[in-house]
Design a protein around this motif. Structure first.
Motif, PDB file in Angstrom:
ATOM      1  N   HIS A   1       0.422  -1.077  -0.172  1.00 49.23           N
ATOM      2  CA  HIS A   1      -0.361  -0.164  -0.312  1.00 49.23           C
ATOM      3  C   HIS A   1       0.948   1.325  -0.197  1.00 49.23           C
ATOM      4  CE1 HIS A   1      -3.478  -2.430   0.220  1.00 49.23           C
ATOM      5  NE2 HIS A   1      -3.715  -2.072   1.324  1.00 49.23           N
ATOM      6  N   GLY A   2       1.901   1.126   0.364  1.00 46.12           N
ATOM      7  CA  GLY A   2       2.992   2.066  -0.119  1.00 46.12           C
ATOM      8  C   GLY A   2       3.770   2.985   1.028  1.00 46.12           C
ATOM      9  N   ALA A   3       3.728   1.320   2.193  1.00 44.81           N
ATOM     10  CA  ALA A   3       4.227   2.043   3.749  1.00 44.81           C
ATOM     11  C   ALA A   3       5.544   2.155   3.419  1.00 44.81           C
ATOM     12  CB  ALA A   3       3.258   1.381   4.622  1.00 44.81           C
ATOM     13  N   SER A   4       6.624   2.991   4.325  1.00 46.12           N
ATOM     14  CA  SER A   4       7.972   2.462   4.421  1.00 46.12           C
ATOM     15  C   SER A   4       7.275   1.518   6.321  1.00 46.12           C
ATOM     16  CB  SER A   4       8.667   3.501   5.103  1.00 46.12           C
ATOM     17  OG  SER A   4       9.025   4.099   3.399  1.00 46.12           O
ATOM     18  N   VAL A   5       8.273   0.345   5.940  1.00 52.75           N
ATOM     19  CA  VAL A   5       8.275  -0.694   7.190  1.00 52.75           C
ATOM     20  C   VAL A   5       9.411  -1.078   8.343  1.00 52.75           C
ATOM     21  CG1 VAL A   5       7.245  -2.810   7.787  1.00 52.75           C
ATOM     22  CG2 VAL A   5       5.664  -1.467   5.919  1.00 52.75           C
TER      23      VAL A   5
END
Length: 283
Positions: free
Chosen positions: A46-50
């Motif tokens: 979904h586009g997040a940095s994790v």
């Protein structure tokens, strides 16, 4: 206050990267067969940095064992799912049984992700099968409380302090906790210490959501139901599968889809809820 208008038609179209620019910490993401890994992949897609937290000794001591290729392989699998090529995936260890570890983990994840943390998914747990009422002891109760409950609250406390330092009502703040089936049908009489610790999280969900509302942070708790994370096999496995209308176990990606949605702006009006994601499981 005037009424908000209905959204423009363009805003109703689904954003393929609804978490672009957001950052997330997922605890308990140490095995590619686990829920934490599935959640991290969905958030990344979904586009997040994790940031992935892991505690390999926990899994090494269990029948299913640690991931055979280690935490870097777990992180590589999440990187492969990245929807935004500019996003990053980082990982690191942490023994959340110690009182100082939650604050240290939040600080480490925040630095690794560029100085801000938007999403906290508290997925970690000390695995159950601790015993019945006649079998448990103070040591087991304390161990589950420290890891399954205390660590989660301390993580949220530090996360909240960080969000409070941001401009008022900064969007995107999300907390998702994990509970179990202790409040449904016959409960979990064979895993009493685990059930007690997880039940506390379900019970405090509403109080935490009210507390964090002024920071524009939503708080929800997910019960994923029985999920195939490689801890059961054989006839017992099939017997559980037969209790689902779909004839199969829940898979890690089943609750992960729900959790990832709760992290998006589409779910900003959902808070203080304990949500069962059990596929119609018949206890």
């Amino acid at each position: 206050m005037p009424k908000l208008p209905h959204p423009e038609a363009a805003s109703l179209r689904r954003d393929p990267l609804p978490l672009r620019g957001r950052t997330a910490l997922v605890t308990g993401a140490s095995r590619r067969g686990g829920i934490g890994y599935a959640v991290a992949r969905r958030l990344a897609a979904h586009g997040a940095s994790v940031y992935l937290h892991h505690h390999v000794p926990h899994d090494e001591a269990k029948p299913w064992g640690a991931d055979p290729e280690g935490p870097e392989a777990v992180a590589a699998g999440v990187r492969a799912a990245l929807g935004d090529p500019s996003a990053r995936v980082c990982h690191g260890p942490g023994d959340l049984s110690t009182a100082a570890a939650p604050a240290e983990l939040i600080a480490t994840a925040t630095r690794a992700l560029g100085g801000r943390l938007d999403i906290l998914v508290a997925n970690h747990a000390l695995s159950g099968f601790d015993g019945t009422l006649l079998e448990i002891d103070a040591e087991k109760l304390d161990a589950h409380w420290a890891i399954d409950t205390r660590a989660v609250l301390l993580l949220i406390q530090t996360f909240a302090r960080q969000r409070a330092a941001l401009p008022a009502r900064t969007p995107g703040g999300r907390v998702v906790m994990m509970t179990s089936g202790q409040d449904i049908a016959g409960g979990m009489p064979g895993e009493l210490a685990y059930a007690l610790a997880k039940g506390a999280l379900a019970s405090v969900t509403r109080s935490l959501s009210t507390t964090l509302a002024e920071l524009a942070v939503t708080v929800n708790t997910v019960n994923p139901g029985p999920v195939d994370t490689d801890y059961m096999e054989g006839e017992e496995y099939q017997a559980v599968a037969d209790l689902f209308p779909a004839g199969r176990w829940g898979m890690p990606d089943d609750p992960a889809r729900l959790i990832a949605w709760l992290a998006t702006d589409e779910a900003e009006w959902i808070t203080g809820q304990v949500i069962d994601s059990e596929g119609g499981f018949r206890r």
